[in-house]
Motif scaffolding. Structure first.
Motif, PDB file in Angstrom:
ATOM      1  N   PHE A  40       0.877  -1.172   0.000  1.00 13.55           N
ATOM      2  CA  PHE A  40       0.000   0.000   0.000  1.00 13.55           C
ATOM      3  C   PHE A  40       0.909   1.216   0.000  1.00 13.55           C
ATOM      4  O   PHE A  40       1.611   1.480   0.976  1.00 13.55           O
ATOM      5  CB  PHE A  40      -0.908   0.011   1.230  1.00 13.55           C
ATOM      6  CG  PHE A  40      -1.994   1.054   1.171  1.00 13.55           C
ATOM      7  CD1 PHE A  40      -3.259   0.737   0.708  1.00 13.55           C
ATOM      8  CD2 PHE A  40      -1.748   2.363   1.584  1.00 13.55           C
ATOM      9  CE1 PHE A  40      -4.262   1.702   0.649  1.00 13.55           C
ATOM     10  CE2 PHE A  40      -2.741   3.326   1.528  1.00 13.55           C
ATOM     11  CZ  PHE A  40      -4.010   2.995   1.060  1.00 13.55           C
ATOM     12  N   TRP A  41       0.916   1.942  -1.111  1.00 13.77           N
ATOM     13  CA  TRP A  41       1.778   3.104  -1.267  1.00 13.77           C
ATOM     14  C   TRP A  41       0.965   4.393  -1.236  1.00 13.77           C
ATOM     15  O   TRP A  41      -0.223   4.402  -1.592  1.00 13.77           O
ATOM     16  CB  TRP A  41       2.531   3.024  -2.595  1.00 13.77           C
ATOM     17  CG  TRP A  41       3.653   2.035  -2.630  1.00 13.77           C
ATOM     18  CD1 TRP A  41       3.942   1.069  -1.712  1.00 13.77           C
ATOM     19  CD2 TRP A  41       4.649   1.921  -3.659  1.00 13.77           C
ATOM     20  NE1 TRP A  41       5.045   0.344  -2.102  1.00 13.77           N
ATOM     21  CE2 TRP A  41       5.506   0.853  -3.293  1.00 13.77           C
ATOM     22  CE3 TRP A  41       4.890   2.598  -4.848  1.00 13.77           C
ATOM     23  CZ2 TRP A  41       6.593   0.465  -4.079  1.00 13.77           C
ATOM     24  CZ3 TRP A  41       5.971   2.218  -5.638  1.00 13.77           C
ATOM     25  CH2 TRP A  41       6.812   1.166  -5.249  1.00 13.77           C
ATOM     26  N   VAL A  42       1.628   5.465  -0.834  1.00 13.29           N
ATOM     27  CA  VAL A  42       0.996   6.779  -0.837  1.00 13.29           C
ATOM     28  C   VAL A  42       1.878   7.754  -1.606  1.00 13.29           C
ATOM     29  O   VAL A  42       3.090   7.577  -1.713  1.00 13.29           O
ATOM     30  CB  VAL A  42       0.731   7.291   0.595  1.00 13.29           C
ATOM     31  CG1 VAL A  42      -0.384   6.484   1.248  1.00 13.29           C
ATOM     32  CG2 VAL A  42       1.985   7.228   1.460  1.00 13.29           C
ATOM     33  N   ALA A  43       1.245   8.795  -2.140  1.00 11.92           N
ATOM     34  CA  ALA A  43       1.905   9.673  -3.098  1.00 11.92           C
ATOM     35  C   ALA A  43       2.397  10.970  -2.465  1.00 11.92           C
ATOM     36  O   ALA A  43       2.104  11.275  -1.310  1.00 11.92           O
ATOM     37  CB  ALA A  43       0.949   9.986  -4.245  1.00 11.92           C
ATOM     38  N   GLU A  44       3.170  11.715  -3.241  1.00  9.64           N
ATOM     39  CA  GLU A  44       3.623  13.056  -2.858  1.00  9.64           C
ATOM     40  C   GLU A  44       3.136  14.052  -3.899  1.00  9.64           C
ATOM     41  O   GLU A  44       3.640  14.086  -5.025  1.00  9.64           O
ATOM     42  CB  GLU A  44       5.154  13.120  -2.759  1.00  9.64           C
ATOM     43  CG  GLU A  44       5.661  14.516  -2.415  1.00  9.64           C
ATOM     44  CD  GLU A  44       7.184  14.598  -2.323  1.00  9.64           C
ATOM     45  OE1 GLU A  44       7.735  15.646  -2.673  1.00  9.64           O
ATOM     46  OE2 GLU A  44       7.811  13.602  -1.900  1.00  9.64           O
ATOM     47  N   HIS A  45       2.116  14.811  -3.534  1.00 13.03           N
ATOM     48  CA  HIS A  45       1.595  15.860  -4.415  1.00 13.03           C
ATOM     49  C   HIS A  45       1.634  17.195  -3.678  1.00 13.03           C
ATOM     50  O   HIS A  45       1.187  17.279  -2.532  1.00 13.03           O
ATOM     51  CB  HIS A  45       0.154  15.554  -4.843  1.00 13.03           C
ATOM     52  CG  HIS A  45       0.040  14.418  -5.803  1.00 13.03           C
ATOM     53  ND1 HIS A  45      -0.463  13.187  -5.456  1.00 13.03           N
ATOM     54  CD2 HIS A  45       0.373  14.330  -7.116  1.00 13.03           C
ATOM     55  CE1 HIS A  45      -0.443  12.393  -6.511  1.00 13.03           C
ATOM     56  NE2 HIS A  45       0.073  13.056  -7.529  1.00 13.03           N
ATOM     57  N   HIS A  46       2.157  18.216  -4.333  1.00  8.84           N
ATOM     58  CA  HIS A  46       2.221  19.550  -3.741  1.00  8.84           C
ATOM     59  C   HIS A  46       1.325  20.510  -4.516  1.00  8.84           C
ATOM     60  O   HIS A  46       1.286  20.483  -5.753  1.00  8.84           O
ATOM     61  CB  HIS A  46       3.661  20.072  -3.755  1.00  8.84           C
ATOM     62  CG  HIS A  46       4.616  19.195  -3.024  1.00  8.84           C
ATOM     63  ND1 HIS A  46       4.622  19.083  -1.643  1.00  8.84           N
ATOM     64  CD2 HIS A  46       5.593  18.352  -3.460  1.00  8.84           C
ATOM     65  CE1 HIS A  46       5.571  18.242  -1.266  1.00  8.84           C
ATOM     66  NE2 HIS A  46       6.166  17.775  -2.362  1.00  8.84           N
ATOM     67  N   ASN A  47       0.610  21.336  -3.768  1.00 13.87           N
ATOM     68  CA  ASN A  47      -0.246  22.376  -4.359  1.00 13.87           C
ATOM     69  C   ASN A  47      -1.349  21.798  -5.238  1.00 13.87           C
ATOM     70  O   ASN A  47      -1.842  22.461  -6.142  1.00 13.87           O
ATOM     71  CB  ASN A  47       0.605  23.378  -5.159  1.00 13.87           C
ATOM     72  CG  ASN A  47      -0.083  24.732  -5.299  1.00 13.87           C
ATOM     73  OD1 ASN A  47      -0.746  25.190  -4.374  1.00 13.87           O
ATOM     74  ND2 ASN A  47       0.084  25.374  -6.440  1.00 13.87           N
ATOM     75  N   VAL A  48      -1.724  20.550  -4.971  1.00 14.93           N
ATOM     76  CA  VAL A  48      -2.897  19.943  -5.605  1.00 14.93           C
ATOM     77  C   VAL A  48      -3.950  19.845  -4.502  1.00 14.93           C
ATOM     78  O   VAL A  48      -3.922  18.928  -3.681  1.00 14.93           O
ATOM     79  CB  VAL A  48      -2.579  18.552  -6.204  1.00 14.93           C
ATOM     80  CG1 VAL A  48      -3.822  17.962  -6.869  1.00 14.93           C
ATOM     81  CG2 VAL A  48      -1.435  18.647  -7.200  1.00 14.93           C
ATOM     82  N   LEU A  49      -4.836  20.813  -4.460  1.00 16.75           N
ATOM     83  CA  LEU A  49      -5.714  20.974  -3.300  1.00 16.75           C
ATOM     84  C   LEU A  49      -6.796  19.917  -3.198  1.00 16.75           C
ATOM     85  O   LEU A  49      -7.470  19.814  -2.171  1.00 16.75           O
ATOM     86  CB  LEU A  49      -6.344  22.368  -3.332  1.00 16.75           C
ATOM     87  CG  LEU A  49      -5.360  23.544  -3.333  1.00 16.75           C
ATOM     88  CD1 LEU A  49      -6.105  24.863  -3.257  1.00 16.75           C
ATOM     89  CD2 LEU A  49      -4.362  23.425  -2.188  1.00 16.75           C
ATOM     90  N   SER A  50      -6.970  19.103  -4.233  1.00 17.69           N
ATOM     91  CA  SER A  50      -7.988  18.061  -4.197  1.00 17.69           C
ATOM     92  C   SER A  50      -7.477  16.735  -3.647  1.00 17.69           C
ATOM     93  O   SER A  50      -8.237  15.767  -3.548  1.00 17.69           O
ATOM     94  CB  SER A  50      -8.564  17.833  -5.605  1.00 17.69           C
ATOM     95  OG  SER A  50      -7.532  17.519  -6.520  1.00 17.69           O
ATOM     96  N   VAL A  51      -6.192  16.666  -3.310  1.00 16.64           N
ATOM     97  CA  VAL A  51      -5.650  15.471  -2.659  1.00 16.64           C
ATOM     98  C   VAL A  51      -4.871  15.895  -1.413  1.00 16.64           C
ATOM     99  O   VAL A  51      -4.297  16.988  -1.363  1.00 16.64           O
ATOM    100  CB  VAL A  51      -4.738  14.639  -3.601  1.00 16.64           C
ATOM    101  CG1 VAL A  51      -5.521  14.125  -4.788  1.00 16.64           C
ATOM    102  CG2 VAL A  51      -3.547  15.441  -4.060  1.00 16.64           C
ATOM    103  N   ALA A  52      -4.850  15.019  -0.403  1.00 21.58           N
ATOM    104  CA  ALA A  52      -4.224  15.360   0.875  1.00 21.58           C
ATOM    105  C   ALA A  52      -2.836  14.761   1.042  1.00 21.58           C
ATOM    106  O   ALA A  52      -2.171  15.026   2.039  1.00 21.58           O
ATOM    107  CB  ALA A  52      -5.115  14.894   2.028  1.00 21.58           C
ATOM    108  N   GLY A  53      -2.389  13.969   0.076  1.00 25.49           N
ATOM    109  CA  GLY A  53      -1.105  13.280   0.214  1.00 25.49           C
ATOM    110  C   GLY A  53       0.067  14.140  -0.202  1.00 25.49           C
ATOM    111  O   GLY A  53       0.461  14.149  -1.369  1.00 25.49           O
ATOM    112  N   SER A  54       0.654  14.869   0.747  1.00 31.28           N
ATOM    113  CA  SER A  54       1.793  15.736   0.434  1.00 31.28           C
ATOM    114  C   SER A  54       3.098  15.252   1.045  1.00 31.28           C
ATOM    115  O   SER A  54       4.172  15.598   0.564  1.00 31.28           O
ATOM    116  CB  SER A  54       1.511  17.168   0.920  1.00 31.28           C
ATOM    117  OG  SER A  54       1.301  17.180   2.330  1.00 31.28           O
ATOM    118  N   SER A  55       3.018  14.461   2.118  1.00 30.74           N
ATOM    119  CA  SER A  55       4.228  14.025   2.831  1.00 30.74           C
ATOM    120  C   SER A  55       4.162  12.519   3.052  1.00 30.74           C
ATOM    121  O   SER A  55       3.705  12.053   4.102  1.00 30.74           O
ATOM    122  CB  SER A  55       4.335  14.763   4.170  1.00 30.74           C
ATOM    123  OG  SER A  55       5.482  14.354   4.879  1.00 30.74           O
ATOM    124  N   PRO A  56       4.612  11.719   2.088  1.00 34.31           N
ATOM    125  CA  PRO A  56       4.450  10.265   2.201  1.00 34.31           C
ATOM    126  C   PRO A  56       5.115   9.655   3.423  1.00 34.31           C
ATOM    127  O   PRO A  56       4.564   8.744   4.040  1.00 34.31           O
ATOM    128  CB  PRO A  56       5.059   9.735   0.894  1.00 34.31           C
ATOM    129  CG  PRO A  56       5.864  10.851   0.326  1.00 34.31           C
ATOM    130  CD  PRO A  56       5.233  12.110   0.807  1.00 34.31           C
TER     131      PRO A  56
END
Length: 334
Positions: A40-56
């Motif tokens: 189960f992996w989680v992502a790193e997205h910055h300044n994408v306000l529709s997802v909460a995964g910024s700090s995996p």
């Protein structure tokens, strides 16, 4: 036997907020663990306000504690923004507390210019991405290279096990670096479903050099997957996903993942419909048996036994139902 994994973006569904999204990711991970998914992996997205995964890394520690046996990983850490030494220590800490359960997926996907500036404005001269990968492999394994500029430096904590290191990519450059450094390779079929992927993986397997991290080449393919009890329900979810993809690429995307009803009410322009047709090539849509057959075809095409699905569709209950139906179709829990 085919191994199935999940990559979750922590989507903020319309009418919810970021905290709820992260709690929903936690619940999805727990279900995936019980259902028999491998990673189960989680992502790193910055300044994408529709997802909460910024700090995996932060989310991974929480998820590893909340689950029992499933491997927890990053899909991935965007290495150019960070110190390989610090990344290695973060993941050795995770591995120390959850041995043989931690995956470090790394990438270099471009982000918004303002994000790149904010993450790097205090830095001086940068080393190349290729050098960063070599450094990270050295620190993860704590191998001593006589000619390395940080030869004597050890990444702590010093532990008996090592996180798995995965290179994420969409073409030959990333495949080449994975082969040269002896890491596993995850190909983003959901980003570029083309013959280039087959060529990249062929080069990776042919040129792979065994390392302290990995003795034989290991390939994973990642796909967008929308699974529902019926094909009709899956197509409704796909329409909302179509709209989210359009939103993400727009100048002023809303801070949420659109609902099925919002997608139905809004509709698509002629130009948007053309884009939707292109995006549909990046995803698998259908009931569990239909998705299962397409996954098997992709696994056969790439000659791999490991597929990662990205169930990035609307509704926490829908996502749990989708991964449950797929697990049942593959007989994972058995």
């Amino acid at each position: 036997m085919l191994t199935l994994n999940i990559l979750d973006y922590s989507p903020i569904d319309e009418g919810t907020n970021a905290r709820q999204a992260l709690l929903q990711t936690t619940e999805l991970a727990r279900y995936a663990d019980k259902l028999g998914y491998h990673r189960f992996w989680v992502a790193e997205h910055h300044n994408v306000l529709s997802v909460a995964g910024s700090s995996p890394e932060m989310l991974m520690m929480h998820l590893a504690t909340a689950t029992k046996s499933i491997r927890i990983g990053s899909g991935g850490v965007m290495l150019p923004h960070y110190s390989p030494y610090k990344v290695a220590e973060n993941f050795r800490m995770l591995e120390a507390l959850h041995p043989n359960r931690i995956d470090l997926g790394i990438g270099r996907s471009p982000s918004y210019q303002i994000v790149n500036l904010a993450l790097n404005e205090t830095k001086g001269k940068r080393v190349s991405y290729e050098q960063q990968i070599q450094d990270l492999a050295k620190f993860l394994s704590n191998h001593t290279f006589e000619n390395h500029r940080f030869n004597s430096l050890v990444a702590t904590p010093v532990i008996e096990t090592t996180p798995e290191m995965w290179m994420l990519g969409t073409g030959k450059d990333s495949a080449k670096m994975a082969a040269e450094n002896g890491t596993a390779y995850a190909f983003a079929h959901f980003a570029k479903p083309s013959k280039a992927g087959l060529d990249a993986i062929a080069h990776y397997r042919k040129d792979f050099k065994p390392s302290l991290l990995l003795k034989r080449p290991k390939v994973m393919i990642a796909v967008f997957a929308i699974i529902a009890e019926t094909t009709e329900k899956a197509m409704e979810l796909a329409q909302a996903f179509d709209l989210w993809l359009l939103f993400v690429e727009s100048a002023t995307p809303p801070p949420y993942y659109p609902s099925i009803q919002t997608a139905k009410n809004r509709g698509f322009s002629f130009v948007e419909k053309e884009k939707v047709l292109q995006n549909r090539k990046r995803m698998i849509i259908g009931n569990a048996e239909q998705v299962k057959e397409e996954i098997k075809q992709i696994a056969e095409l790439y000659q791999t036994n490991e597929i990662t699905i990205i169930p990035n569709f609307y509704g926490a209950d829908n996502r749990i139902e989708g991964i449950s139906l797929l697990a049942q179709a593959f007989g994972l829990h058995q």
